[in-house]
Design a protein around this motif. Structure first.
Motif, PDB file in Angstrom:
ATOM      1  N   VAL A 172      16.104 -26.147 -32.656  1.00 57.47           N
ATOM      2  CA  VAL A 172      15.773 -25.044 -31.764  1.00 57.47           C
ATOM      3  C   VAL A 172      16.867 -24.910 -30.720  1.00 57.47           C
ATOM      4  O   VAL A 172      17.598 -25.855 -30.435  1.00 57.47           O
ATOM      5  CB  VAL A 172      14.404 -25.266 -31.082  1.00 57.47           C
ATOM      6  N   GLY A 173      16.949 -23.705 -30.163  1.00 56.34           N
ATOM      7  CA  GLY A 173      17.903 -23.440 -29.101  1.00 56.34           C
ATOM      8  C   GLY A 173      17.181 -23.031 -27.847  1.00 56.34           C
ATOM      9  O   GLY A 173      15.964 -22.798 -27.862  1.00 56.34           O
ATOM     10  N   PRO A 174      17.898 -22.917 -26.739  1.00 52.02           N
ATOM     11  CA  PRO A 174      17.246 -22.498 -25.499  1.00 52.02           C
ATOM     12  C   PRO A 174      16.667 -21.092 -25.654  1.00 52.02           C
ATOM     13  O   PRO A 174      17.362 -20.171 -26.077  1.00 52.02           O
ATOM     14  CB  PRO A 174      18.374 -22.541 -24.461  1.00 52.02           C
ATOM     15  N   GLY A 175      15.363 -20.955 -25.355  1.00 47.59           N
ATOM     16  CA  GLY A 175      14.702 -19.661 -25.466  1.00 47.59           C
ATOM     17  C   GLY A 175      13.983 -19.453 -26.783  1.00 47.59           C
ATOM     18  O   GLY A 175      13.299 -18.421 -26.943  1.00 47.59           O
ATOM     19  N   ASP A 176      14.097 -20.390 -27.738  1.00 50.89           N
ATOM     20  CA  ASP A 176      13.375 -20.248 -29.009  1.00 50.89           C
ATOM     21  C   ASP A 176      11.885 -20.551 -28.802  1.00 50.89           C
ATOM     22  O   ASP A 176      11.502 -21.500 -28.098  1.00 50.89           O
ATOM     23  CB  ASP A 176      13.929 -21.201 -30.064  1.00 50.89           C
ATOM     24  N   VAL A 177      11.041 -19.711 -29.420  1.00 51.26           N
ATOM     25  CA  VAL A 177       9.588 -19.856 -29.266  1.00 51.26           C
ATOM     26  C   VAL A 177       9.121 -21.113 -30.001  1.00 51.26           C
ATOM     27  O   VAL A 177       9.490 -21.347 -31.154  1.00 51.26           O
ATOM     28  CB  VAL A 177       8.854 -18.630 -29.815  1.00 51.26           C
ATOM     29  N   ILE A 178       8.285 -21.897 -29.302  1.00 51.50           N
ATOM     30  CA  ILE A 178       7.753 -23.119 -29.921  1.00 51.50           C
ATOM     31  C   ILE A 178       6.218 -23.137 -29.934  1.00 51.50           C
ATOM     32  O   ILE A 178       5.614 -23.959 -30.643  1.00 51.50           O
ATOM     33  CB  ILE A 178       8.261 -24.374 -29.203  1.00 51.50           C
ATOM     34  N   GLY A 179       5.524 -22.266 -29.151  1.00 49.85           N
ATOM     35  CA  GLY A 179       4.059 -22.255 -29.131  1.00 49.85           C
ATOM     36  C   GLY A 179       3.531 -21.331 -28.062  1.00 49.85           C
ATOM     37  O   GLY A 179       4.255 -20.440 -27.582  1.00 49.85           O
ATOM     38  N   ALA A 180       2.252 -21.603 -27.628  1.00 49.00           N
ATOM     39  CA  ALA A 180       1.596 -20.782 -26.614  1.00 49.00           C
ATOM     40  C   ALA A 180       0.776 -21.677 -25.693  1.00 49.00           C
ATOM     41  O   ALA A 180       0.327 -22.751 -26.075  1.00 49.00           O
ATOM     42  CB  ALA A 180       0.708 -19.731 -27.259  1.00 49.00           C
ATOM     43  N   THR A 181       0.581 -21.191 -24.448  1.00 50.40           N
ATOM     44  CA  THR A 181      -0.178 -21.958 -23.466  1.00 50.40           C
ATOM     45  C   THR A 181      -1.658 -21.971 -23.830  1.00 50.40           C
ATOM     46  O   THR A 181      -2.165 -21.080 -24.521  1.00 50.40           O
ATOM     47  CB  THR A 181      -0.001 -21.359 -22.062  1.00 50.40           C
ATOM     48  N   GLY A 182      -2.349 -23.026 -23.327  1.00 44.89           N
ATOM     49  CA  GLY A 182      -3.780 -23.137 -23.612  1.00 44.89           C
ATOM     50  C   GLY A 182      -4.442 -24.110 -22.652  1.00 44.89           C
ATOM     51  O   GLY A 182      -3.883 -24.460 -21.607  1.00 44.89           O
ATOM     52  N   TYR A 216       5.818 -30.709 -24.179  1.00 47.25           N
ATOM     53  CA  TYR A 216       5.118 -29.460 -23.918  1.00 47.25           C
ATOM     54  C   TYR A 216       3.646 -29.723 -24.259  1.00 47.25           C
ATOM     55  O   TYR A 216       3.290 -29.888 -25.437  1.00 47.25           O
ATOM     56  CB  TYR A 216       5.673 -28.320 -24.759  1.00 47.25           C
ATOM     57  N   CYS A 217       2.760 -29.715 -23.230  1.00 52.68           N
ATOM     58  CA  CYS A 217       1.379 -30.163 -23.432  1.00 52.68           C
ATOM     59  C   CYS A 217       0.354 -29.043 -23.133  1.00 52.68           C
ATOM     60  O   CYS A 217       0.690 -28.048 -22.492  1.00 52.68           O
ATOM     61  CB  CYS A 217       1.074 -31.356 -22.531  1.00 52.68           C
ATOM     62  N   HIS A 218      -0.930 -29.257 -23.654  1.00 52.12           N
ATOM     63  CA  HIS A 218      -2.078 -28.352 -23.473  1.00 52.12           C
ATOM     64  C   HIS A 218      -1.881 -27.024 -24.214  1.00 52.12           C
ATOM     65  O   HIS A 218      -2.444 -25.990 -23.795  1.00 52.12           O
ATOM     66  CB  HIS A 218      -2.378 -28.083 -21.988  1.00 52.12           C
ATOM     67  N   GLN A 219      -1.091 -27.002 -25.272  1.00 51.73           N
ATOM     68  CA  GLN A 219      -0.821 -25.759 -26.003  1.00 51.73           C
ATOM     69  C   GLN A 219      -2.071 -25.286 -26.747  1.00 51.73           C
ATOM     70  O   GLN A 219      -2.873 -26.087 -27.258  1.00 51.73           O
ATOM     71  CB  GLN A 219       0.318 -25.979 -27.017  1.00 51.73           C
ATOM     72  N   SER A 220      -2.192 -23.989 -26.830  1.00 55.57           N
ATOM     73  CA  SER A 220      -3.245 -23.408 -27.651  1.00 55.57           C
ATOM     74  C   SER A 220      -2.792 -23.290 -29.100  1.00 55.57           C
ATOM     75  O   SER A 220      -3.619 -23.255 -30.010  1.00 55.57           O
ATOM     76  CB  SER A 220      -3.664 -22.034 -27.126  1.00 55.57           C
ATOM     77  N   SER A 221      -1.442 -23.226 -29.302  1.00 56.45           N
ATOM     78  CA  SER A 221      -0.902 -23.178 -30.659  1.00 56.45           C
ATOM     79  C   SER A 221       0.497 -23.783 -30.673  1.00 56.45           C
ATOM     80  O   SER A 221       1.212 -23.764 -29.672  1.00 56.45           O
ATOM     81  CB  SER A 221      -0.856 -21.746 -31.187  1.00 56.45           C
ATOM     82  N   ILE A 222       0.851 -24.330 -31.839  1.00 58.50           N
ATOM     83  CA  ILE A 222       2.183 -24.919 -32.047  1.00 58.50           C
ATOM     84  C   ILE A 222       2.859 -24.141 -33.170  1.00 58.50           C
ATOM     85  O   ILE A 222       2.260 -23.967 -34.237  1.00 58.50           O
ATOM     86  CB  ILE A 222       2.072 -26.409 -32.404  1.00 58.50           C
ATOM     87  N   GLN A 223       4.105 -23.719 -32.941  1.00 58.09           N
ATOM     88  CA  GLN A 223       4.788 -22.856 -33.906  1.00 58.09           C
ATOM     89  C   GLN A 223       6.097 -23.467 -34.448  1.00 58.09           C
ATOM     90  O   GLN A 223       6.921 -22.753 -35.011  1.00 58.09           O
ATOM     91  CB  GLN A 223       5.093 -21.501 -33.256  1.00 58.09           C
ATOM     92  N   VAL A 224       6.259 -24.763 -34.328  1.00 59.90           N
ATOM     93  CA  VAL A 224       7.440 -25.448 -34.859  1.00 59.90           C
ATOM     94  C   VAL A 224       7.003 -26.681 -35.628  1.00 59.90           C
ATOM     95  O   VAL A 224       5.852 -27.107 -35.534  1.00 59.90           O
ATOM     96  CB  VAL A 224       8.420 -25.852 -33.738  1.00 59.90           C
ATOM     97  N   GLN A 225       7.942 -27.252 -36.377  1.00 55.94           N
ATOM     98  CA  GLN A 225       7.663 -28.439 -37.170  1.00 55.94           C
ATOM     99  C   GLN A 225       8.689 -29.528 -36.863  1.00 55.94           C
ATOM    100  O   GLN A 225       9.828 -29.223 -36.455  1.00 55.94           O
ATOM    101  CB  GLN A 225       7.705 -28.111 -38.664  1.00 55.94           C
ATOM    102  N   PRO A 226       8.302 -30.803 -37.061  1.00 58.32           N
ATOM    103  CA  PRO A 226       9.249 -31.889 -36.821  1.00 58.32           C
ATOM    104  C   PRO A 226      10.522 -31.728 -37.661  1.00 58.32           C
ATOM    105  O   PRO A 226      10.457 -31.324 -38.830  1.00 58.32           O
ATOM    106  CB  PRO A 226       8.457 -33.132 -37.227  1.00 58.32           C
ATOM    107  N   GLY A 227      11.663 -32.004 -37.036  1.00 60.33           N
ATOM    108  CA  GLY A 227      12.957 -31.857 -37.705  1.00 60.33           C
ATOM    109  C   GLY A 227      13.597 -30.496 -37.548  1.00 60.33           C
ATOM    110  O   GLY A 227      14.773 -30.313 -37.912  1.00 60.33           O
ATOM    111  N   GLN A 228      12.865 -29.551 -37.008  1.00 62.61           N
ATOM    112  CA  GLN A 228      13.390 -28.199 -36.852  1.00 62.61           C
ATOM    113  C   GLN A 228      14.361 -28.141 -35.670  1.00 62.61           C
ATOM    114  O   GLN A 228      14.114 -28.714 -34.617  1.00 62.61           O
ATOM    115  CB  GLN A 228      12.233 -27.215 -36.643  1.00 62.61           C
TER     116      GLN A 228
END
Length: 305
Positions: free
Chosen positions: A260-270, A246-258
């Motif tokens: 996630v499931g389908p539909g879980d928020v991971i960041g925002a476009t940028g 997932y590239c060119h994000q304006s923000s990242i909302q997850v951490q390595p090792g976390q």
């Protein structure tokens, strides 16, 4: 023609013997020196034979009764009555064995008391449950019904669990669109001078900056951070080993090792990295290798961008 006078002797007893012929006595010659025997002395000297009859001639019957005949007749009558009584007793026993006892007088003790419930003036026709088999039936029927109900309930619970497990498995394995309110501006393999490799390696979802980005499938966050032309980048490894970028994000909302499931928020476009406007650059690397067409991978999992 006159028949000679012959004598036959019959012995009367338990079983008649074959008659033995007896020759007629020859006339005695008169002795010169011996005197004739008197009739009285001859009668005394004759041996006594029990149940013996001497017939004087063939075809003649003696007068009077045959000694022992009455006793034999009585024995035959008694034997006939005995056999008749024995046959009647056998028939009666067979009949009694095939019939049900209906009179308490033929029973004794507890059986007689039990029989009174079914016959006589005080008959109630009530089923006696004091017998072991009746008592067992009275206990087993509700117990069996309860066991059947429990078995059905357990089976239904197992089926519901299986349905739930399949639904959860489907959810875990399903893929979803990573953003909403987008338009596709570049597809996989498209050529041009915008990309350093000379061709596009992903799928671009253009939209307002700050639009929510979600994970397209279940997996584990592998890495996050800024990476040159890709800008802010998040890499998630799916359960089958596929890597999604997932590239060119304006923000990242997850951490390595976390997880996630389908539909879980991971960041925002940028617009971070090498871009011409805010968008999400999505790349898919099966098995962690080279890139594959994200649109084809999404379509293979029921998602059509």
């Amino acid at each position: 023609m006159s028949a000679e006078s012959t004598s036959q002797t019959y012995t009367v007893g338990r079983r008649a013997k074959r008659p033995t012929p007896v020759a007629a006595p020859k006339p005695a010659k008169a002795a010169v020196d011996q005197p004739a025997t008197t009739p009285a002395r001859a009668e005394r000297s004759a041996p006594a034979v029990e149940d013996t009859i001497t017939f004087p001639a063939v075809g003649s019957l003696p007068s009077g009764r045959i000694p022992g005949a009455r006793r034999a007749a009585r024995r035959a009558a008694v034997s006939s009555r005995t056999r008749l009584a024995a046959g009647a007793a056998a028939v009666a026993i067979a009949a009694i064995g095939s019939l049900s006892v209906t009179s308490p007088g033929l029973l004794a003790g507890a059986d007689a008391a039990l029989a009174k419930n079914y016959v006589g003036a005080n008959a109630t026709n009530a089923v006696d449950v004091s017998r072991n088999y009746d008592r067992e039936l009275a206990v087993q029927k509700p117990l069996q019904a309860q066991q059947i109900a429990m078995a059905l309930a357990e089976q239904k619970a197992r089926e519901e669990q299986q349905v739930q497990a399949r639904a959860e498995e489907k959810i875990r394995n399903q893929w979803v669109i990573p953003v909403v309110g987008y338009r596709i501006t570049a597809r996989f393999g498209q050529g041009g001078g915008y990309w350093s490799s000379g061709r596009h390696t992903g799928l671009d979802f253009a939209g307002p900056s700050g639009s929510t980005i979600v994970s397209i499938a279940a997996g584990t966050v592998k890495s996050t951070g800024y990476e040159g032309a890709y800008g802010n980048k998040t890499v998630i490894t799916l359960n089958d080993g596929t890597e999604v970028w997932y590239c060119h994000q304006s923000s990242i909302q997850v951490q390595p090792g976390q997880k996630v499931g389908p539909g879980d928020v991971i960041g925002a476009t940028g617009s971070t990295g090498n871009v011409t406007g805010p968008h999400l650059h999505l790349e898919v690397h099966p098995g962690g290798g080279g890139p594959a067409d994200p649109a084809a991978m999404l379509a293979a999992h029921g998602v059509n961008p």
